[in-house]
Design a protein around this motif. Structure first.
Motif, short mmCIF file in Angstrom:
data_model
loop_
_atom_site.label_atom_id
_atom_site.label_comp_id
_atom_site.label_asym_id
_atom_site.label_seq_id
_atom_site.Cartn_x
_atom_site.Cartn_y
_atom_site.Cartn_z
N ARG A 187 0.84 -1.21 0.00
CA ARG A 187 0.00 0.00 0.00
C ARG A 187 0.87 1.26 0.00
O ARG A 187 0.59 2.22 -0.73
N GLU A 188 1.92 1.26 0.79
CA GLU A 188 2.81 2.43 0.82
C GLU A 188 3.45 2.68 -0.54
O GLU A 188 3.51 3.82 -1.01
N ILE A 189 3.93 1.63 -1.18
CA ILE A 189 4.61 1.80 -2.46
C ILE A 189 3.68 2.42 -3.50
O ILE A 189 4.04 3.39 -4.16
N ILE A 190 2.47 1.89 -3.64
CA ILE A 190 1.60 2.42 -4.68
C ILE A 190 1.13 3.83 -4.34
O ILE A 190 1.02 4.70 -5.22
N ASP A 191 0.87 4.11 -3.07
CA ASP A 191 0.40 5.45 -2.70
C ASP A 191 1.49 6.50 -2.93
O ASP A 191 1.22 7.59 -3.47
N VAL A 192 2.72 6.20 -2.52
CA VAL A 192 3.80 7.17 -2.69
C VAL A 192 4.17 7.31 -4.17
O VAL A 192 4.47 8.41 -4.65
N LEU A 193 4.14 6.21 -4.89
CA LEU A 193 4.39 6.26 -6.34
C LEU A 193 3.44 7.25 -7.01
O LEU A 193 3.87 8.07 -7.85
N LYS A 194 2.17 7.20 -6.67
CA LYS A 194 1.18 8.07 -7.30
C LYS A 194 1.45 9.54 -6.99
O LYS A 194 1.07 10.42 -7.76
N ASP A 195 2.08 9.81 -5.86
CA ASP A 195 2.38 11.19 -5.47
C ASP A 195 3.69 11.71 -6.05
O ASP A 195 3.83 12.91 -6.30
N ARG A 196 4.70 10.83 -6.24
CA ARG A 196 6.04 11.33 -6.49
C ARG A 196 6.67 10.90 -7.81
O ARG A 196 7.55 11.60 -8.32
N ALA A 197 6.28 9.78 -8.35
CA ALA A 197 6.98 9.27 -9.53
C ALA A 197 6.57 10.05 -10.78
O ALA A 197 5.40 10.32 -10.99
N PRO A 198 7.54 10.42 -11.64
CA PRO A 198 7.25 11.27 -12.80
C PRO A 198 6.65 10.49 -13.98
O PRO A 198 7.31 10.21 -14.98
N PHE A 199 5.37 10.14 -13.81
CA PHE A 199 4.58 9.52 -14.86
C PHE A 199 3.37 10.41 -15.13
O PHE A 199 2.83 11.03 -14.21
N TRP A 200 2.92 10.44 -16.39
CA TRP A 200 1.74 11.20 -16.77
C TRP A 200 0.87 10.35 -17.66
O TRP A 200 1.36 9.55 -18.44
N LYS A 201 -0.45 10.54 -17.51
CA LYS A 201 -1.38 9.77 -18.35
C LYS A 201 -2.32 10.72 -19.08
O LYS A 201 -2.74 11.76 -18.55
N LYS A 202 -2.64 10.35 -20.30
CA LYS A 202 -3.62 11.08 -21.11
C LYS A 202 -4.86 10.21 -21.24
O LYS A 202 -4.78 9.06 -21.66
N GLU A 203 -5.99 10.79 -20.85
CA GLU A 203 -7.26 10.07 -20.91
C GLU A 203 -8.23 10.84 -21.80
O GLU A 203 -8.54 12.00 -21.51
N GLU A 204 -8.67 10.21 -22.87
CA GLU A 204 -9.61 10.82 -23.81
C GLU A 204 -9.12 12.19 -24.25
O GLU A 204 -9.88 13.17 -24.28
N GLY A 205 -7.84 12.26 -24.59
CA GLY A 205 -7.27 13.48 -25.17
C GLY A 205 -6.79 14.52 -24.19
O GLY A 205 -6.26 15.56 -24.60
#
Length: 224
Positions: A187-205
């Motif tokens: 749980r800690e890994i996924i929660d902190v990943l969502k806050d800090r890791a430099p990933f971006w997603k495009k949804e429906e443009g």
């Protein structure tokens, strides 16, 4: 001082290129670079500068040769323990839950917990990452969870590119001697990943900018 700044996600699209050049005075700080780049951000968007693949404080002094990247809010929202195995990867092909679970198998472990984050409700999502920074950040996040929860092993993999409906965009697997530590670590890994890791997603443009990352301790470092 001439510097090159990498751009990602919506910032790259707005500028029409993946890098911009800045001419800054000697002794310029991160805040100076952010001010010079503010025109690239939509109204109200907070930006962070990464310097040499680490999130930087506003008062940090810049130097010729620094690797700079302008980081919009990411789309989510410690040294490795010597006795633990840590695996991280950013991939442009489908992820395997079975394979990542095998990476954390350990004779000391009485519990293995996995997390499978998938595309839902839309035909696909497009992911982009600052890969050279993302993998060290993932390793730091996993290492901190290993140390805090006494995990035997931890593994994290994240997709880039197009991820179709029902496919995994991020996988986390951890093993621990007992189940409470395994659940807490995953749980800690996924929660902190969502806050800090430099990933971006495009949804429906549209690029999703949901969490503004900050330096680990949240305080400004002193500069000469």
């Amino acid at each position: 001082m001439n510097v090159t700044v990498k751009l990602f996600a919506g910032l790259k699209e707005a500028a029409g290129r993946s890098e911009v050049e800045l001419d800054l005075p000697d002794g310029a700080r991160v805040s100076d670079a952010l001010a010079a780049l503010a025109h690239l951000a939509p109204d109200g968007m907070s930006l962070v500068l990464a310097v040499n693949r680490e999130y930087a404080f506003d008062q940090q002094v810049l130097h010729p040769g620094d690797e700079l990247a302008l980081v919009p809010p990411v789309s989510g929202g410690a040294p490795d323990a010597p006795s633990a195995r840590i695996h991280v990867a950013v991939r442009d092909e489908p992820l395997s839950l079975e394979a990542i679970a095998a990476r954390v198998a350990d004779p000391r472990a009485g519990a293995v917990v996995t997390f499978d984050g998938r595309t839902r409700e839309v035909p696909f999502l497009d992911y982009e990452a600052y890969v050279e920074m993302a993998e060290p950040v993932l390793r730091e996040i996993a290492g901190a969870a290993v140390e805090r929860h006494g995990l035997c092993a931890a593994a994290v993999e994240h997709r880039v590119g197009r991820v179709a409906l029902g496919e995994a965009s991020v996988l986390v697997a951890v093993s621990a001697p007992h189940r409470p530590e395994a659940f807490l670590g995953a749980r800690e890994i996924i929660d902190v990943l969502k806050d800090r890791a430099p990933f971006w997603k495009k949804e429906e443009g549209a690029w999703k900018h949901e969490s503004v990352p900050s330096p680990p301790d949240g305080t400004a470092e002193s500069s000469p």
